[in-house]
Design a protein around this motif. Sequence first.
Motif, short mmCIF file in Angstrom:
data_model
loop_
_atom_site.label_atom_id
_atom_site.label_comp_id
_atom_site.label_asym_id
_atom_site.label_seq_id
_atom_site.Cartn_x
_atom_site.Cartn_y
_atom_site.Cartn_z
N VAL A 1 -0.26 79.07 25.05
CA VAL A 1 -0.39 79.04 26.54
C VAL A 1 0.48 78.75 27.28
O VAL A 1 0.85 78.02 28.23
CB VAL A 1 -2.06 78.89 26.87
CG1 VAL A 1 -3.03 79.72 26.02
CG2 VAL A 1 -2.09 77.39 26.44
N MET A 2 1.80 77.60 26.15
CA MET A 2 2.26 77.00 27.55
C MET A 2 3.21 78.07 28.16
O MET A 2 3.71 78.97 27.78
CB MET A 2 3.10 76.26 26.36
CG MET A 2 4.74 75.15 26.80
SD MET A 2 3.24 74.16 27.51
CE MET A 2 3.06 73.06 26.16
N PRO A 3 3.56 77.46 29.40
CA PRO A 3 4.37 78.38 29.90
C PRO A 3 5.95 78.88 29.30
O PRO A 3 6.42 78.11 29.07
CB PRO A 3 4.55 77.44 31.57
CG PRO A 3 3.10 76.46 31.53
CD PRO A 3 2.88 76.34 29.46
N ILE B 1 -2.46 74.93 21.62
CA ILE B 1 -1.47 74.63 23.35
C ILE B 1 -0.78 75.38 23.73
O ILE B 1 0.03 75.94 24.38
CB ILE B 1 -1.59 73.44 23.43
CG1 ILE B 1 -2.99 72.84 23.49
CG2 ILE B 1 -0.55 73.22 23.99
CD1 ILE B 1 -2.84 70.69 22.96
N CYS C 1 -6.02 79.90 31.25
CA CYS C 1 -5.54 79.80 29.76
C CYS C 1 -6.00 79.35 28.82
O CYS C 1 -6.72 80.32 27.62
CB CYS C 1 -4.36 80.05 29.98
SG CYS C 1 -3.08 80.99 30.49
N LEU D 1 -2.18 76.69 32.77
CA LEU D 1 -2.12 76.24 31.26
C LEU D 1 -4.07 75.90 31.02
O LEU D 1 -4.14 76.57 30.18
CB LEU D 1 -1.25 75.65 30.54
CG LEU D 1 -1.71 74.66 29.49
CD1 LEU D 1 -0.16 74.38 28.87
CD2 LEU D 1 -2.36 73.93 29.17
#
Length: 710
Positions: A117-119, A114, A272, A269
């Motif tokens: 892929v966190m913005p 997580i 991704c 997210l």
Amino acid sequence: MLYRNWRAFVFCSKDNDVCIMMDFNIKNIGRLEVGGDLSEQLQVLCRALEKCLVEWCGFIEKCRAEFYYLNYYTAEQIVYLCSELGGFATGKLLCEQVMTMLSFIKPDCTAKDIRSVMPQPMALHEISVDEETVDFELEAGESDSESEEVDVDLIEFDLPNTSSLKYSSERFYVQTPTQSHCEEHDDELAECQDVEPAEYQYTEPGQFRQVVSAVPVCEEIHDANVLKMASQMESASLSEKMTQLWDKFMGNMTAFLTDHLDVSAFGKLLSCLAGMNATTVKRQLPPSLHHGRPNLIVCAQPEIFRVALCVYMQSQGQPLPTYDEVLLCSEETTYEEVEVFLRRALSSGSHEQKIYTLIHADCLSYETSVQFGELFEELMPHCNPTYQLIVICDAKRQHCYIPSYLSHYKVPAGLNVKTESIQQYLKNHFAVPAGRISAAQVFRDRLSVRIVSSKRPGVGKSLYIDQLHGKLLQHCPRDYNALRRIRLIEPAIDENRIVQMLHCTSKMYDLRHPMIFHIDAAPVRKRLEEFLFKLLILGFLKNSKGRIWKRSTAHLYIVEHLDANEFLYKPQTQQVNVGLLGILPTIHCRSPREVRQLELKRRNGPHLNNLDPLMDEEEFVSEAIQRPYQYLRRFTGRADIDHFAYREQSVEGNPAECLTLFLQYCGLRDPSWAELRNFSWFLNLQLKNCERSMFCNPSFVGDTLIGFKN
């Protein structure tokens, strides 16, 4: 999201200057007080709220069309995940519920996945906000240097003082978690998976209490346009104020919500995460079904789940269907659940080739069914040309809306698969690989799912499960109980209550270790097969609030079932046998009379099912069985028992002969194990007292009381 913590207080007294007071419970929005005629203002408020709802639904619909994987969740689940993931970006730990919900996008999802892929803009948002606010504060300070709040028409917007602005950038760098700090939290996640999320805390059974986060992403949220909006709202009406506030929120959600991901950022997210999957699901429809159009299958009600499994059996190497591929409908199924399912089935955006099955579509309410048809027509022009959609309905309910609506898509099932093939298909997928630690190791075939069934109560089902628990503790010694019992006492399944009890287990037990879940469903008479299909086949349960329980291969699920139809409703016996219960891996517990027949067959040849319990070996060699059995054996053979006494730990005969004698002398034609045990224990107690009595001692009484034992 804006109205998630919204509260309104209505004052009916005409003496009050304020008739409605509203509090959004958001950092930079104060209370809104409204005066005037109450009845008129309530109508204005309701129309404004309805307008906001329509625009919000349109916004969510637009996001669902743009981001395919948002269709895995309801709006309530999206808001919850946005809140939890927003907190995770600031260094908070993720709860197990978030990992469970995201595992349907990426199996075995971890905190590191997580975070990767966190913005990125989320981490930069606080810096840009503070920089913009410095200029704004200087301009505001020129006009009113002593004011820290702007109060326009009772709407308050918290503005920063100069001291807080002076250190705003420094405060950001102190509070923002470093990379090493994030990695430490990722490592701690496994130890804190059972922590209850702040959004979902129980106050009453089946209900959640909303808890507002106490740690915002940044201590103050500022926007240079707030002052302009406030000045415009001085003379605005209630409707205009609500509209302006809503437009401002929709234009920049992050300025109002702390510790939240934006819905669009959440959709990216998920995309991704889905792209990180190493394997994809590729299923093929049976030859009799068609791509790019619905396939309506109508069959008898007991055969519905069998037909559904036959569809997925065409791709033997693929996993069992799960959360996103199958929707079981009922009268309580909401339109939103049907909508997200239909969007998953028809929309483009997935790299996988799945088969989407709608089961019991005839049970949907009329309103939901009509909305289903309207949405289907809306999605058809832009749908995936190779979508695979199956709708299965009960033949007795063909007159309902959806079977009638899809009648021109009706196809013959053409899925004549033998029961043995379906059973083998399920066993292949229920079997836990030898390298994994699982409670399924108590069985030689390592199946993680079993049904323990009987035709009558009192034949040893619970005793058999207790013995499995003891066997598990021998393999995996633990300091606490590895058996969790869930007793269902109502005739109908209540999934909300079951999900609540399962989640309570996470607080008392470490779910990463092997564990047996014993679900006693003996009293259940309605919707049992639907419940078993969700939990055992699809591998999940969901309550009305969107909370999910996912079945783990580390656990062994044993469902205790009483097949009352076998002796109460004989005409239904054949239908029951062809249903889901007839193909799940089942262990049959039988009465003593039936076990006697099996014991005799085992002496003459191999037993048909080695897992079906016979007479327990420990019980057979125990004193409570051996003493009465040895006496009855000699009594039946007309041997002298006056000079006989039982010797401790002595074992004679075999279970088949023992059961024959007990059934002959117990006085009941077809006793249960409990009744037979009571007979044996009582006789054992009498014989033990007889052996201790001087009046039964031949050396003391001689031939005076000969035959007293007889």
